[in-house]
Scaffold this motif. Structure first.
Motif, short mmCIF file in Angstrom:
data_model
loop_
_atom_site.label_atom_id
_atom_site.label_comp_id
_atom_site.label_asym_id
_atom_site.label_seq_id
_atom_site.Cartn_x
_atom_site.Cartn_y
_atom_site.Cartn_z
N HIS A 83 0.82 -1.21 0.00
CA HIS A 83 0.00 0.00 0.00
C HIS A 83 0.85 1.27 0.00
N LEU A 84 2.07 1.18 0.54
CA LEU A 84 2.92 2.36 0.74
C LEU A 84 4.19 2.20 -0.08
N VAL A 85 4.55 3.25 -0.86
CA VAL A 85 5.72 3.16 -1.74
C VAL A 85 6.56 4.43 -1.65
N ASN A 86 7.84 4.28 -1.90
CA ASN A 86 8.73 5.41 -2.19
C ASN A 86 8.85 5.48 -3.70
N VAL A 87 8.55 6.62 -4.28
CA VAL A 87 8.46 6.73 -5.73
C VAL A 87 9.52 7.69 -6.26
N SER A 88 10.04 7.38 -7.45
CA SER A 88 11.06 8.23 -8.08
C SER A 88 10.40 9.32 -8.90
N PHE A 89 11.18 10.35 -9.17
CA PHE A 89 10.70 11.49 -9.95
C PHE A 89 11.86 12.03 -10.76
N SER A 90 11.58 12.44 -11.99
CA SER A 90 12.62 13.03 -12.82
C SER A 90 11.97 13.89 -13.89
N GLY A 91 12.77 14.35 -14.84
CA GLY A 91 12.27 15.17 -15.93
C GLY A 91 13.27 16.23 -16.33
N ALA A 92 13.26 16.56 -17.62
CA ALA A 92 14.19 17.57 -18.12
C ALA A 92 13.88 18.96 -17.56
N HIS A 93 12.70 19.14 -16.97
CA HIS A 93 12.29 20.42 -16.41
C HIS A 93 12.80 20.63 -14.99
N VAL A 94 13.44 19.63 -14.40
CA VAL A 94 13.94 19.73 -13.02
C VAL A 94 15.11 20.71 -12.97
N LEU A 95 15.05 21.62 -12.02
CA LEU A 95 16.11 22.63 -11.88
C LEU A 95 16.61 22.64 -10.44
N THR A 170 13.44 22.15 -7.95
CA THR A 170 12.09 22.47 -8.40
C THR A 170 11.75 21.68 -9.66
N ALA A 171 10.45 21.55 -9.90
CA ALA A 171 9.96 20.84 -11.09
C ALA A 171 8.64 21.46 -11.50
N GLN A 172 8.18 21.11 -12.69
CA GLN A 172 6.87 21.56 -13.13
C GLN A 172 5.79 20.95 -12.23
N ALA A 173 4.91 21.79 -11.74
CA ALA A 173 3.88 21.31 -10.83
C ALA A 173 2.98 20.27 -11.48
N MET A 194 11.14 11.05 -4.44
CA MET A 194 12.55 11.41 -4.44
C MET A 194 13.08 11.53 -5.86
N LEU A 195 13.87 12.56 -6.10
CA LEU A 195 14.51 12.71 -7.40
C LEU A 195 15.41 11.51 -7.68
N SER A 196 15.32 10.99 -8.89
CA SER A 196 15.98 9.71 -9.24
C SER A 196 17.47 9.67 -8.90
N PRO A 197 18.28 10.68 -9.26
CA PRO A 197 19.71 10.55 -8.96
C PRO A 197 20.02 10.54 -7.47
N LEU A 198 19.15 11.12 -6.65
CA LEU A 198 19.36 11.07 -5.20
C LEU A 198 19.14 9.65 -4.69
N ARG A 235 25.54 19.07 -3.55
CA ARG A 235 25.82 20.47 -3.89
C ARG A 235 25.14 20.94 -5.17
N HIS A 236 24.86 20.02 -6.09
CA HIS A 236 24.31 20.46 -7.37
C HIS A 236 23.58 19.31 -8.05
N VAL A 237 22.51 19.64 -8.77
CA VAL A 237 21.72 18.67 -9.52
C VAL A 237 21.40 19.25 -10.88
N ALA A 238 21.47 18.42 -11.91
CA ALA A 238 21.09 18.85 -13.26
C ALA A 238 20.53 17.64 -14.00
N VAL A 239 19.61 17.90 -14.93
CA VAL A 239 18.99 16.84 -15.73
C VAL A 239 19.09 17.24 -17.21
#
Length: 465
Positions: A83-95, A170-173, A194-198, A235-239
């Protein structure tokens, strides 16, 4: 090997990628060497061809179906009701946006507590950003206590004013909302997004590498994600919107073959070193119906892969320079993600960046058959999401997602139940559908009622459109 379970907690990681959805259920155990390892209890994987593009969910229905199948498979293997999951998130819009914030403590005589840091973090989640953006993570870098800068751990210090330099991810809402929608429609609850690379960093990086300085490069299907750690802190994240699918598209265009054939060529014969093949080594690719097979030179395929990976490596190097960490990453570059399995990728990144590069594999897995399934870089994010239930990205903070968001109505309201069939569209020959009777005239008479009914409705100036 004898193992001991650490509590009864079981965590499920759900990686929603551009080419597949993967669910991994696991728990942390302690082996006979008194080391904490991850015991994989169940694995579910479903290909996803049209649901996620460059890391962002674009087709909710297809993604919902893929999640359902992957979670069901992991549930059956592990004999769990998930019922409970940790889910990944990504996208070229992530800043990644740098920001600063501070609070003034009311009790100046007491030492700074973890609750003060929580207060500061919560304030940073209220930072003003464009309306179409959403703050996914607020991660501190260096703290400031009463003007003293570069404080790594403020808890226990005396001070009135507590501040920090933050990294706001940040990401597109709308993209974040689509991910939550996919989770909700499967009757699942999201514990952490959580953002995928993290997440990948939790699976493949060591604390020593993070202290020395390391660049994690997660080359997936739709995006390449960069996470830079230095002195133990992110220190830094980029997609970047180029990754494994870009290699497939290049092979398809360069060899004039179908997309699925290009993908098979990449997986079976892909190599980033053209010198591995002789000039006359070919593979026959089936032609279209009633057409002859087409011979493709493997050296040409390797050249195409090499060129695209060199471009991705150049983008990573430019971003490392822009972030100010050129020459500071003593642990070099760690490559992960499905495309990191292409032979020769380490040599390309080493040559282009001038920094030692290696492929990172999920570590500290308790040996069993299911651990073998997720033991390569393609599953680093899913495995890292399981680890996220037991350890944090930054030990100085207690949460990496906005705790107030769990109370939002859009996440608490279940998905609307639609009827299996919609109302039919009636033609002029069809029977006119029954309409609701008009409201009864008011006491002012029919004329007064008509005048009020035809009067345009005025809204308040503060009402949203």
């Amino acid at each position: 090997m004898t193992t001991t379970s650490i509590g009864d907690k079981i965590v499920v990681g759900l990686d929603i990628g551009s080419t597949k959805v993967c669910a991994v259920a696991g728990r942390v155990v302690r082996n006979n060497k008194d080391q904490e390892t991850l015991e994989v209890l169940g694995v579910g994987e479903t290909p996803l061809a049209d649901g996620v593009t460059k890391g962002s969910v674009v087709n909710v229905n297809n993604t919902v179906s893929a999640i359902r199948r992957a979670v069901s498979e992991a549930s059956n293997q592990s004999n769990l009701n998930i019922h409970l999951v940790n889910v990944s998130f990504s996208g070229a819009h992530v800043l990644s946006v740098k920001s600063t914030g501070s609070i003034t403590r009311s009790s100046s005589g007491d030492e700074i507590q973890s609750e003060d840091i929580d207060h500061l973090l919560s304030d940073m989640y209220r930072t003003s950003i464009p309306a179409d953006k959403e703050i996914i993570h607020v991660l501190p870098m260096d703290f400031v206590v009463d003007g003293e800068t570069n404080v790594n751990q403020p808890v226990g210090r005396n001070g009135v004013k507590l501040g920090a330099d933050f990294q706001l991810i940040t990401a597109q809402a709308n993209a974040a909302r689509n991910v939550r929608k996919c989770i909700m429609r499967n009757n699942l609850q999201q514990e952490t997004m959580m953002l995928s690379p993290l997440a990948s960093g939790l699976a493949v990086l060591t604390d020593e590498e993070k202290d020395a300085g390391v660049a994690l490069v997660d080359i997936g299907g739709g995006t390449t994600e960069l996470a830079i750690y230095y002195r133990g802190v992110l220190r830094h994240v980029a997609v970047f919107p180029w990754a494994g699918n870009s290699l497939t598209a290049d092979i398809q265009s360069g060899c004039k073959i179908m997309p699925d054939q290009a993908e098979q060529l990449k997986k079976r014969f892909g190599n980033a070193n053209p010198g591995e093949y002789n000039i006359n080594e070919v593979v026959a690719v089936p032609g279209l119906s009633n057409r002859k097979p087409k011979d493709v030179l493997l050296k040409n395929v390797a050249t195409i892969i090499e060129d695209r990976l060199r471009e991705i490596a150049a983008l990573v190097q430019a971003e490392i320079i822009r972030a100010g960490y050129e020459g500071k990453l003593l642990a070099g570059i760690v490559l992960t993600g499905g495309t990191a399995l292409v032979p020769g990728v380490e040599q390309i990144f080493s040559r282009v960046t001038g920094t030692e590069a290696k492929v990172g594999y999920p570590e500290h897995l308790e040996p069993n058959g299911r651990a073998d399934l997720v033991g390569d870089p393609a599953y680093a994010t899913a495995v890292g999401l399981v680890w996220a239930g037991y350890k944090t990205i930054d030990n100085r903070i207690s949460f990496i997602s906005d705790p107030a968001r769990a109370a939002y109505i859009e996440e608490q309201t279940p998905a609307p139940v639609r009827p299996p069939y919609g109302n039919p569209v009636m033609s002029g020959r069809d029977k006119t559908p029954e309409k609701e009777p008009p409201p009864a005239p008011k006491k002012g008479g029919l004329l007064s009622w008509l005048r009020e009914a035809l009067q345009p409705i005025r809204g308040s100036e503060t009402d949203p459109y």
